[in-house]
Design a protein around this motif. Structure first.
Motif, PDB file in Angstrom:
ATOM      1  N   GLU A  26      45.262  50.002 104.947  1.00  0.00           N
ATOM      2  CA  GLU A  26      45.727  48.921 105.770  1.00  0.00           C
ATOM      3  C   GLU A  26      45.630  47.745 104.632  1.00  0.00           C
ATOM      4  N   LYS A  27      46.633  46.909 104.205  1.00  0.00           N
ATOM      5  CA  LYS A  27      46.823  45.867 103.365  1.00  0.00           C
ATOM      6  C   LYS A  27      46.061  44.616 103.954  1.00  0.00           C
ATOM      7  N   VAL A  28      45.381  44.090 103.219  1.00  0.00           N
ATOM      8  CA  VAL A  28      44.669  43.043 103.712  1.00  0.00           C
ATOM      9  C   VAL A  28      45.153  41.524 103.114  1.00  0.00           C
ATOM     10  N   ALA A  29      45.843  40.962 103.774  1.00  0.00           N
ATOM     11  CA  ALA A  29      46.310  39.575 103.182  1.00  0.00           C
ATOM     12  C   ALA A  29      45.348  38.737 102.786  1.00  0.00           C
ATOM     13  N   ASN A  30      45.274  38.213 101.347  1.00  0.00           N
ATOM     14  CA  ASN A  30      44.244  37.202 100.802  1.00  0.00           C
ATOM     15  C   ASN A  30      44.879  36.349  99.980  1.00  0.00           C
ATOM     16  N   ILE A  31      44.937  35.195 100.590  1.00  0.00           N
ATOM     17  CA  ILE A  31      45.269  33.853  99.577  1.00  0.00           C
ATOM     18  C   ILE A  31      44.255  32.780  99.294  1.00  0.00           C
ATOM     19  N   GLU A  32      43.096  33.111 100.030  1.00  0.00           N
ATOM     20  CA  GLU A  32      41.979  32.111  99.784  1.00  0.00           C
ATOM     21  C   GLU A  32      41.073  32.647  98.680  1.00  0.00           C
ATOM     22  N   PHE A  33      40.943  33.982  98.572  1.00  0.00           N
ATOM     23  CA  PHE A  33      39.720  34.261  97.611  1.00  0.00           C
ATOM     24  C   PHE A  33      40.349  34.739  96.243  1.00  0.00           C
ATOM     25  N   LEU A  34      40.152  34.458  95.182  1.00  0.00           N
ATOM     26  CA  LEU A  34      40.674  34.678  93.853  1.00  0.00           C
ATOM     27  C   LEU A  34      39.956  35.706  92.943  1.00  0.00           C
ATOM     28  N   ASP A  35      38.848  36.386  93.931  1.00  0.00           N
ATOM     29  CA  ASP A  35      37.755  37.105  93.069  1.00  0.00           C
ATOM     30  C   ASP A  35      38.636  38.587  93.286  1.00  0.00           C
ATOM     31  N   ASP A  36      38.192  39.525  92.235  1.00  0.00           N
ATOM     32  CA  ASP A  36      38.444  40.902  92.391  1.00  0.00           C
ATOM     33  C   ASP A  36      37.739  41.665  92.999  1.00  0.00           C
ATOM     34  N   PHE A  37      37.891  42.003  94.482  1.00  0.00           N
ATOM     35  CA  PHE A  37      37.084  42.793  95.228  1.00  0.00           C
ATOM     36  C   PHE A  37      36.791  44.355  94.965  1.00  0.00           C
ATOM     37  N   ARG A  38      35.716  44.535  94.386  1.00  0.00           N
ATOM     38  CA  ARG A  38      35.490  46.058  93.954  1.00  0.00           C
ATOM     39  C   ARG A  38      34.552  46.813  94.735  1.00  0.00           C
ATOM     40  N   HIS A  39      33.925  46.280  95.634  1.00  0.00           N
ATOM     41  CA  HIS A  39      33.064  46.860  96.503  1.00  0.00           C
ATOM     42  C   HIS A  39      33.256  46.675  97.701  1.00  0.00           C
ATOM     43  N   VAL A  40      33.404  47.520  98.674  1.00  0.00           N
ATOM     44  CA  VAL A  40      33.725  47.365 100.184  1.00  0.00           C
ATOM     45  C   VAL A  40      32.676  48.357 100.974  1.00  0.00           C
ATOM     46  N   ARG A  41      31.927  47.790 101.917  1.00  0.00           N
ATOM     47  CA  ARG A  41      30.985  48.646 102.585  1.00  0.00           C
ATOM     48  C   ARG A  41      31.341  48.199 104.112  1.00  0.00           C
ATOM     49  N   TRP A  42      31.416  49.355 105.045  1.00  0.00           N
ATOM     50  CA  TRP A  42      31.529  48.885 106.504  1.00  0.00           C
ATOM     51  C   TRP A  42      30.078  48.913 107.135  1.00  0.00           C
ATOM     52  N   LEU A  43      29.936  48.139 108.119  1.00  0.00           N
ATOM     53  CA  LEU A  43      28.627  47.973 108.671  1.00  0.00           C
ATOM     54  C   LEU A  43      28.790  49.295 109.652  1.00  0.00           C
ATOM     55  N   PRO A  44      27.803  50.099 109.940  1.00  0.00           N
ATOM     56  CA  PRO A  44      27.789  51.478 110.523  1.00  0.00           C
ATOM     57  C   PRO A  44      28.505  51.583 111.878  1.00  0.00           C
ATOM     58  N   TYR A  45      28.396  50.243 112.788  1.00  0.00           N
ATOM     59  CA  TYR A  45      29.026  50.120 113.946  1.00  0.00           C
ATOM     60  C   TYR A  45      30.382  50.014 113.858  1.00  0.00           C
ATOM     61  N   GLY A  46      31.027  49.532 112.706  1.00  0.00           N
ATOM     62  CA  GLY A  46      32.459  49.317 112.371  1.00  0.00           C
ATOM     63  C   GLY A  46      33.276  47.937 112.722  1.00  0.00           C
ATOM     64  N   GLU A  47      32.325  47.257 113.011  1.00  0.00           N
ATOM     65  CA  GLU A  47      33.086  45.844 113.765  1.00  0.00           C
ATOM     66  C   GLU A  47      33.262  44.982 112.324  1.00  0.00           C
ATOM     67  N   TRP A  48      32.801  45.035 111.334  1.00  0.00           N
ATOM     68  CA  TRP A  48      33.284  44.290 110.219  1.00  0.00           C
ATOM     69  C   TRP A  48      32.858  44.880 108.995  1.00  0.00           C
ATOM     70  N   ALA A  49      33.200  44.585 107.697  1.00  0.00           N
ATOM     71  CA  ALA A  49      32.971  45.247 106.470  1.00  0.00           C
ATOM     72  C   ALA A  49      32.697  44.012 105.754  1.00  0.00           C
ATOM     73  N   VAL A  50      31.901  44.375 104.484  1.00  0.00           N
ATOM     74  CA  VAL A  50      31.490  43.241 103.477  1.00  0.00           C
ATOM     75  C   VAL A  50      32.113  43.607 102.231  1.00  0.00           C
ATOM     76  N   LEU A  51      32.686  42.647 101.650  1.00  0.00           N
ATOM     77  CA  LEU A  51      33.410  43.026 100.587  1.00  0.00           C
ATOM     78  C   LEU A  51      32.674  41.993  99.387  1.00  0.00           C
ATOM     79  N   LEU A  52      32.549  42.604  98.024  1.00  0.00           N
ATOM     80  CA  LEU A  52      31.839  42.113  96.967  1.00  0.00           C
ATOM     81  C   LEU A  52      32.811  41.901  95.900  1.00  0.00           C
ATOM     82  N   GLY A  53      33.004  40.741  95.296  1.00  0.00           N
ATOM     83  CA  GLY A  53      33.948  40.580  94.302  1.00  0.00           C
ATOM     84  C   GLY A  53      33.299  40.520  92.989  1.00  0.00           C
TER      85      GLY A  53
END
Length: 193
Positions: A26-53
């Motif tokens: 799924e493509k995620v629209a991003n016009i706010e953050f200019l960082d290069d997001f290289r790491h993504v981890r989902w919380l185990p219950y799937g409600e949201w994910a953490v992205l690290l640039g």
């Protein structure tokens, strides 16, 4: 044979439940953050994910709304990201601006993260952090230049605060840049990193 109408294909039955090995993109629209997001981890219950640039943006992704929300801005060189099996905290592996390495622990508090502690790593430049064997905490991989090669270090940290620095160390021609824990079926029943 009638070649007039194209084959409509199978009927649309709605969303597909993912099977092992199936990647849903799924493509995620991003016009706010200019960082290069290289790491993504989902919380185990799937409600949201953490992205690290790469530049230190720590961002929350909500799949229900598609929204990206900035949580924190970190300094230094971001190397990896991991989430506890219970989803109650997040670990960030980074090399600070002074060249020292650490794991940063952030507690999950509702829809945000709260910094809980810094775990300094005394040997090597951290490259990755992964969940270790069940009940044994997390493993951090670091390496240090040694002549024409590297020495790679494996550190173990447990949520109760115990850090075992340089649990294992070995010489290698090229330093490790990533890691994963394998439960054991791959190597004759023995777990491996």
């Amino acid at each position: 044979e009638d070649m007039g109408a194209p084959d409509p294909g199978p009927p649309d039955t709605g969303p597909v439940d993912p099977e092992p090995g199936l990647l849903i993109y799924e493509k995620v629209a991003n016009i706010e953050f200019l960082d290069d997001f290289r790491h993504v981890r989902w919380l185990p219950y799937g409600e949201w994910a953490v992205l690290l640039g790469a530049k230190g943006d720590l961002v929350r992704y909500d799949p229900a709304t598609g929204a990206l929300t900035g949580l924190l801005q970190l300094t230094g060189s971001m190397r990896d990201l991991e989430v506890s099996a219970e989803g109650d905290f997040v670990l960030v592996a980074r090399v600070k601006t002074d060249g020292s390495s650490e794991l940063l622990r952030f507690d999950v508090a509702g829809d945000t993260l709260v910094e809980a502690e810094s775990i300094p790593l005394s040997q090597g430049e951290v490259q990755a952090v992964v969940r270790g064997p069940p009940g044994e905490g997390f493993l951090a991989v670091a390496h240090a230049k040694n002549g024409g090669g590297y020495i790679t270090y494996l550190h173990r940290w447990s949520p109760d605060g115990e850090l075992v620095p340089a649990l294992k160390a070995w010489a290698s021609g090229a330093g490790a840049v990533d890691a994963m824990f394998i439960e054991g079926d791959l190597y004759g029943g023995a777990p491996a990193v």
